[in-house]
Design a protein around this motif. Structure first.
Motif, PDB file in Angstrom:
ATOM      1  N   ALA A  42       0.826  -1.208   0.000  1.00  0.00           N
ATOM      2  CA  ALA A  42       0.000   0.000   0.000  1.00  0.00           C
ATOM      3  C   ALA A  42       0.861   1.261   0.000  1.00  0.00           C
ATOM      4  N   THR A  43       0.267   2.340  -0.512  1.00  0.00           N
ATOM      5  CA  THR A  43       0.825   3.683  -0.357  1.00  0.00           C
ATOM      6  C   THR A  43       0.107   4.301   0.835  1.00  0.00           C
ATOM      7  N   HIS A  44       0.865   4.704   1.840  1.00  0.00           N
ATOM      8  CA  HIS A  44       0.300   5.223   3.088  1.00  0.00           C
ATOM      9  C   HIS A  44       0.361   6.747   3.115  1.00  0.00           C
ATOM     10  N   PHE A  45      -0.667   7.355   3.739  1.00  0.00           N
ATOM     11  CA  PHE A  45      -0.746   8.801   3.895  1.00  0.00           C
ATOM     12  C   PHE A  45      -0.773   9.150   5.369  1.00  0.00           C
ATOM     13  N   VAL A  46      -0.212  10.304   5.702  1.00  0.00           N
ATOM     14  CA  VAL A  46      -0.338  10.850   7.049  1.00  0.00           C
ATOM     15  C   VAL A  46      -0.744  12.310   6.910  1.00  0.00           C
ATOM     16  N   LEU A  47      -1.756  12.704   7.664  1.00  0.00           N
ATOM     17  CA  LEU A  47      -2.180  14.094   7.745  1.00  0.00           C
ATOM     18  C   LEU A  47      -1.541  14.695   8.988  1.00  0.00           C
ATOM     19  N   TYR A  48      -0.831  15.800   8.795  1.00  0.00           N
ATOM     20  CA  TYR A  48      -0.145  16.466   9.897  1.00  0.00           C
ATOM     21  C   TYR A  48      -0.745  17.839  10.156  1.00  0.00           C
ATOM     22  N   ASP A  49      -0.802  18.190  11.435  1.00  0.00           N
ATOM     23  CA  ASP A  49      -1.073  19.551  11.869  1.00  0.00           C
ATOM     24  C   ASP A  49       0.256  20.026  12.452  1.00  0.00           C
ATOM     25  N   GLY A  50       1.027  20.773  11.665  1.00  0.00           N
ATOM     26  CA  GLY A  50       2.411  21.070  12.043  1.00  0.00           C
ATOM     27  C   GLY A  50       3.206  19.779  11.966  1.00  0.00           C
ATOM     28  N   ASN A  51       3.782  19.347  13.083  1.00  0.00           N
ATOM     29  CA  ASN A  51       4.503  18.075  13.075  1.00  0.00           C
ATOM     30  C   ASN A  51       3.733  16.983  13.810  1.00  0.00           C
ATOM     31  N   LYS A  52       2.469  17.258  14.158  1.00  0.00           N
ATOM     32  CA  LYS A  52       1.633  16.293  14.881  1.00  0.00           C
ATOM     33  C   LYS A  52       0.775  15.494  13.903  1.00  0.00           C
ATOM     34  N   PRO A  53       0.908  14.144  13.905  1.00  0.00           N
ATOM     35  CA  PRO A  53       0.043  13.333  13.049  1.00  0.00           C
ATOM     36  C   PRO A  53      -1.383  13.333  13.592  1.00  0.00           C
ATOM     37  N   ILE A  54      -2.349  13.602  12.698  1.00  0.00           N
ATOM     38  CA  ILE A  54      -3.746  13.680  13.143  1.00  0.00           C
ATOM     39  C   ILE A  54      -4.693  12.842  12.280  1.00  0.00           C
ATOM     40  N   GLY A  55      -4.194  12.314  11.157  1.00  0.00           N
ATOM     41  CA  GLY A  55      -5.023  11.501  10.279  1.00  0.00           C
ATOM     42  C   GLY A  55      -4.158  10.580   9.456  1.00  0.00           C
ATOM     43  N   ALA A  56      -4.800   9.572   8.857  1.00  0.00           N
ATOM     44  CA  ALA A  56      -4.044   8.607   8.067  1.00  0.00           C
ATOM     45  C   ALA A  56      -4.969   7.901   7.084  1.00  0.00           C
ATOM     46  N   GLY A  57      -4.357   7.156   6.200  1.00  0.00           N
ATOM     47  CA  GLY A  57      -5.080   6.340   5.234  1.00  0.00           C
ATOM     48  C   GLY A  57      -4.083   5.638   4.340  1.00  0.00           C
ATOM     49  N   ARG A  58      -4.605   4.827   3.447  1.00  0.00           N
ATOM     50  CA  ARG A  58      -3.740   4.139   2.490  1.00  0.00           C
ATOM     51  C   ARG A  58      -4.532   3.854   1.225  1.00  0.00           C
ATOM     52  N   VAL A  59      -3.810   3.580   0.143  1.00  0.00           N
ATOM     53  CA  VAL A  59      -4.422   3.158  -1.118  1.00  0.00           C
ATOM     54  C   VAL A  59      -3.635   1.973  -1.668  1.00  0.00           C
ATOM     55  N   ARG A  60      -4.344   1.146  -2.425  1.00  0.00           N
ATOM     56  CA  ARG A  60      -3.716   0.024  -3.128  1.00  0.00           C
ATOM     57  C   ARG A  60      -4.277  -0.041  -4.537  1.00  0.00           C
ATOM     58  N   GLN A  61      -3.409  -0.305  -5.490  1.00  0.00           N
ATOM     59  CA  GLN A  61      -3.857  -0.454  -6.866  1.00  0.00           C
ATOM     60  C   GLN A  61      -4.327  -1.884  -7.082  1.00  0.00           C
ATOM     61  N   LEU A  62      -5.558  -2.015  -7.556  1.00  0.00           N
ATOM     62  CA  LEU A  62      -6.146  -3.308  -7.892  1.00  0.00           C
ATOM     63  C   LEU A  62      -6.555  -3.249  -9.352  1.00  0.00           C
ATOM     64  N   GLY A  63      -5.652  -3.637 -10.241  1.00  0.00           N
ATOM     65  CA  GLY A  63      -5.922  -3.537 -11.669  1.00  0.00           C
ATOM     66  C   GLY A  63      -6.083  -2.096 -12.073  1.00  0.00           C
ATOM     67  N   ASP A  64      -7.255  -1.753 -12.642  1.00  0.00           N
ATOM     68  CA  ASP A  64      -7.497  -0.388 -13.105  1.00  0.00           C
ATOM     69  C   ASP A  64      -8.214   0.462 -12.052  1.00  0.00           C
ATOM     70  N   THR A  65      -8.228  -0.014 -10.807  1.00  0.00           N
ATOM     71  CA  THR A  65      -8.929   0.670  -9.712  1.00  0.00           C
ATOM     72  C   THR A  65      -7.952   0.965  -8.579  1.00  0.00           C
ATOM     73  N   LEU A  66      -8.132   2.120  -7.941  1.00  0.00           N
ATOM     74  CA  LEU A  66      -7.367   2.432  -6.742  1.00  0.00           C
ATOM     75  C   LEU A  66      -8.299   2.227  -5.553  1.00  0.00           C
ATOM     76  N   LYS A  67      -7.950   1.299  -4.674  1.00  0.00           N
ATOM     77  CA  LYS A  67      -8.766   1.022  -3.490  1.00  0.00           C
ATOM     78  C   LYS A  67      -8.284   1.897  -2.346  1.00  0.00           C
ATOM     79  N   VAL A  68      -9.196   2.691  -1.814  1.00  0.00           N
ATOM     80  CA  VAL A  68      -8.921   3.617  -0.715  1.00  0.00           C
ATOM     81  C   VAL A  68      -9.300   2.898   0.584  1.00  0.00           C
TER      82      VAL A  68
END
Length: 141
Positions: A42-68
């Motif tokens: 997966a490709t992972h995301f982090v949402l930061y407020d300054g240097n504080k992590p406050i959110g996250a998520g990931r995506v994976r490619q499944l053929g012609d679709t990106l699964k969130v």
């Protein structure tokens, strides 16, 4: 606030920290379900407020679709546009990969949030980790 693709061990740890706070501690999802066999692909995301992590998520490619997957924001930051920032980054990744279809399994209580972002519900309610979900898709250009 800004969303960053996790490229370092620290950023990946920040993503896992937020996911564990929200899914494991708050929603009682077993950690062995939350951290799964797809983490390395997966490709992972982090949402930061300054240097504080406050959110996250990931995506994976499944053929012609990106699964969130695993979109989450700390409770004190919800309803402030944070989830949309993460979802915008997911769409940016899809466009960079020339993928035009995104798919996700939304917790039922978040279905309206995703509908406002242009996602369409394409399934009946089903249970995942003991929580009601629906499958949703969005086509982008």
């Amino acid at each position: 606030m800004f969303v960053k693709i996790a490229t370092t061990e620290k950023e990946l740890e920040d993503a896992y920290f937020i996911r564990k706070k929200v899914f494991v501690e708050e929603q009682n999802v077993p950690v062995e379900i939350e951290i799964d066999e797809f983490e390395n692909e997966a490709t992972h995301f982090v949402l930061y407020d300054g240097n504080k992590p406050i959110g996250a998520g990931r995506v994976r490619q499944l053929g012609d679709t990106l699964k969130v997957e695993r979109i989450c924001v700390l409770d004190t930051y919800r309803h402030k546009g944070c989830g949309k920032l993460i979802m915008d980054k997911a769409e940016e990744v899809a466009r960079d990969k020339a993928i035009k279809k995104l798919k996700l399994n939304a917790q039922s209580h978040a279905e309206r949030f995703y509908q406002k972002l242009g996602y369409e519900t394409v399934s009946d309610v089903f249970m995942e980790a003991g929580i009601p979900h629906v499958t949703m898709i969005k086509n982008i250009s």
